[in-house]
Write a protein that holds these residues in place. Structure first.
Motif, short mmCIF file in Angstrom:
data_model
loop_
_atom_site.label_atom_id
_atom_site.label_comp_id
_atom_site.label_asym_id
_atom_site.label_seq_id
_atom_site.Cartn_x
_atom_site.Cartn_y
_atom_site.Cartn_z
N ILE A 91 1.34 -1.05 -0.08
CA ILE A 91 -0.23 -0.14 -0.02
C ILE A 91 1.00 1.43 0.04
O ILE A 91 1.69 1.62 1.58
CB ILE A 91 -0.72 0.01 0.96
CG1 ILE A 91 -1.39 -1.34 1.15
CG2 ILE A 91 -2.09 0.88 1.75
CD1 ILE A 91 -2.50 -1.55 2.83
N PHE A 92 1.21 1.87 -0.88
CA PHE A 92 1.52 2.89 -1.25
C PHE A 92 1.17 4.56 -0.48
O PHE A 92 -0.14 4.81 -1.06
CB PHE A 92 1.91 3.32 -2.68
CG PHE A 92 3.23 2.29 -2.91
CD1 PHE A 92 4.01 1.85 -2.26
CD2 PHE A 92 2.14 0.65 -4.02
CE1 PHE A 92 4.76 0.76 -3.09
CE2 PHE A 92 3.39 -0.42 -3.66
CZ PHE A 92 4.71 -0.09 -4.17
N ASP A 169 3.16 2.10 3.03
CA ASP A 169 4.70 3.58 2.80
C ASP A 169 3.66 4.55 3.03
O ASP A 169 3.20 5.11 2.02
CB ASP A 169 5.67 2.99 2.21
CG ASP A 169 6.39 3.91 1.53
OD1 ASP A 169 7.01 5.19 2.55
OD2 ASP A 169 7.13 4.46 0.28
N GLU A 170 3.88 5.32 3.52
CA GLU A 170 2.98 6.79 4.44
C GLU A 170 2.07 6.45 4.01
O GLU A 170 1.63 7.52 3.25
CB GLU A 170 4.04 7.56 3.26
CG GLU A 170 5.95 7.88 3.94
CD GLU A 170 5.62 8.74 4.76
OE1 GLU A 170 4.73 8.59 5.60
OE2 GLU A 170 6.93 8.81 5.85
N LEU A 175 -3.17 11.81 1.73
CA LEU A 175 -4.42 12.62 2.52
C LEU A 175 -4.08 13.67 2.86
O LEU A 175 -3.66 13.97 4.12
CB LEU A 175 -5.14 10.99 3.18
CG LEU A 175 -5.41 9.58 2.66
CD1 LEU A 175 -5.39 8.74 2.62
CD2 LEU A 175 -6.02 10.26 0.42
N ASP A 176 -6.03 14.36 3.50
CA ASP A 176 -6.18 15.01 4.27
C ASP A 176 -6.44 14.62 5.64
O ASP A 176 -6.57 13.60 5.83
CB ASP A 176 -7.17 16.42 4.34
CG ASP A 176 -8.57 15.08 4.21
OD1 ASP A 176 -8.91 14.54 5.08
OD2 ASP A 176 -9.46 14.98 3.04
N ASN A 195 -4.84 -9.55 10.27
CA ASN A 195 -3.81 -9.12 9.70
C ASN A 195 -2.75 -8.81 9.99
O ASN A 195 -2.44 -7.70 11.07
CB ASN A 195 -4.45 -7.98 8.62
CG ASN A 195 -5.54 -8.56 7.43
OD1 ASN A 195 -4.92 -9.50 6.38
ND2 ASN A 195 -6.94 -8.12 7.86
N THR A 196 -0.94 -9.48 9.70
CA THR A 196 0.18 -8.30 9.81
C THR A 196 -0.15 -7.77 9.10
O THR A 196 0.57 -7.66 8.30
CB THR A 196 1.14 -9.60 9.83
OG1 THR A 196 0.47 -10.80 10.63
CG2 THR A 196 2.02 -9.76 10.57
N ILE A 197 0.46 -6.20 10.15
CA ILE A 197 0.57 -4.88 9.47
C ILE A 197 2.11 -4.16 9.82
O ILE A 197 2.55 -4.43 10.97
CB ILE A 197 -0.01 -3.58 9.29
CG1 ILE A 197 -1.76 -4.22 8.98
CG2 ILE A 197 -0.22 -2.54 8.67
CD1 ILE A 197 -2.59 -3.91 9.22
N ILE A 198 2.82 -3.42 8.96
CA ILE A 198 4.14 -3.19 8.77
C ILE A 198 3.84 -1.66 8.11
O ILE A 198 3.63 -1.57 7.03
CB ILE A 198 5.01 -4.13 8.54
CG1 ILE A 198 5.17 -5.36 9.15
CG2 ILE A 198 6.66 -2.97 8.69
CD1 ILE A 198 6.97 -5.93 8.57
N MET A 199 3.95 -0.85 8.80
CA MET A 199 4.12 0.96 7.95
C MET A 199 4.66 1.68 8.39
O MET A 199 5.66 1.69 9.69
CB MET A 199 2.99 1.51 8.73
CG MET A 199 1.96 2.66 8.52
SD MET A 199 0.40 3.41 9.08
CE MET A 199 1.02 3.46 11.26
N ILE A 200 5.20 2.22 7.49
CA ILE A 200 6.48 2.95 7.37
C ILE A 200 6.10 4.63 7.23
O ILE A 200 5.01 5.06 6.41
CB ILE A 200 7.09 3.24 5.98
CG1 ILE A 200 7.80 1.21 5.90
CG2 ILE A 200 8.49 3.71 6.42
CD1 ILE A 200 8.55 0.71 6.21
#
Length: 223
Positions: A91-92, A169-170, A175-176, A195-200
């Motif tokens: 997800i970009f 990734d960000e 988005l506002d 769900n396993t999530i890794i967020m940058i």
């Protein structure tokens, strides 16, 4: 229980002119199944390089990376492509949707790459489309959607292949504030569903939505 992601002493650098720039310095990280991790760091800290390595888009110079016990550091490029498609949902910040495709065509793309028919793919992603509130938008093109809706399409596309990890990734960067909050609430819901999530991210207020935060500063990691 073995961690889903196990990263041991990962180093990565680039040659800039006559100098060697060390971007990641002996990174160690473990992520369990069902975790929701934020990797927080300023621009140039090495977090995007680490994301590319976790996402099998780049390889480390040294160290070990195991994904579901598979030694990624020993895997050939052609097999990394398969792993990317089956194990990781991306997800970009800028959505990376294909502008000439409809919402439905964008969402089912990962399943078509795996060799499924259109009918099969559309059937398989019905529940995801409904959960993300996109069922009335399926014939629209990305340009006809708001930023928040486009990010929902990107999330649906990431989810349909049932990946081991969602790598974001960000995800709220374009988005506002209010729409960003909606997307983060959706991430919490997805994590509650297993769900396993890794967020940058570079933003602490965004990172605080995760269960766990690690910081990267000048290529070094601090939990």
């Amino acid at each position: 229980m073995e961690a889903m992601i196990k990263i041991k002493d990962i180093c990565k650098g680039y040659d800039v002119g006559n100098e060697r720039l060390e971007v990641l310095k002996s990174i160690n990280l473990e992520v369990e199944k069902g975790d929701y991790l934020a990797i927080l760091g300023p621009s140039g800290s090495g977090k995007s390089t680490l994301m590319n390595i976790i996402g099998c888009m780049d390889v480390a110079d040294s160290g070990e990376y195991f994904l579901n016990s598979l030694p990624i550091h020993e895997t050939k490029e052609k097999n990394l492509t398969k792993i990317r498609n089956s194990e990781i949902g991306f997800i970009f910040q800028k959505y990376h949707l294909i502008p000439t495709y409809t919402v439905m065509q964008n969402i089912i793309m990962p399943l078509l790459v795996r060799g499924k028919s259109h009918t099969q793919a559309e059937e398989e992603c019905k529940d995801t489309i409904e959960m993300l509130g996109l069922d009335k938008r399926l014939k629209h093109k990305p340009s006809e959607l708001s930023g928040g809706q486009q990010q929902r399409v990107a999330i649906a596309r990431a989810l349909v292949g049932n990946p081991a990890i969602l790598l974001a990734d960000e995800p709220t960067g374009a988005l506002d504030r209010n729409t960003g909050k909606e997307v983060l609430a959706l991430f919490n819901k997805l994590n509650e569903m297993g769900n396993t999530i890794i967020m940058i991210t570079h933003d602490l207020t965004v990172a605080e939505h995760a269960k766990r935060i690690v910081r990267i500063i000048d290529g070094e990691m601090f939990e």
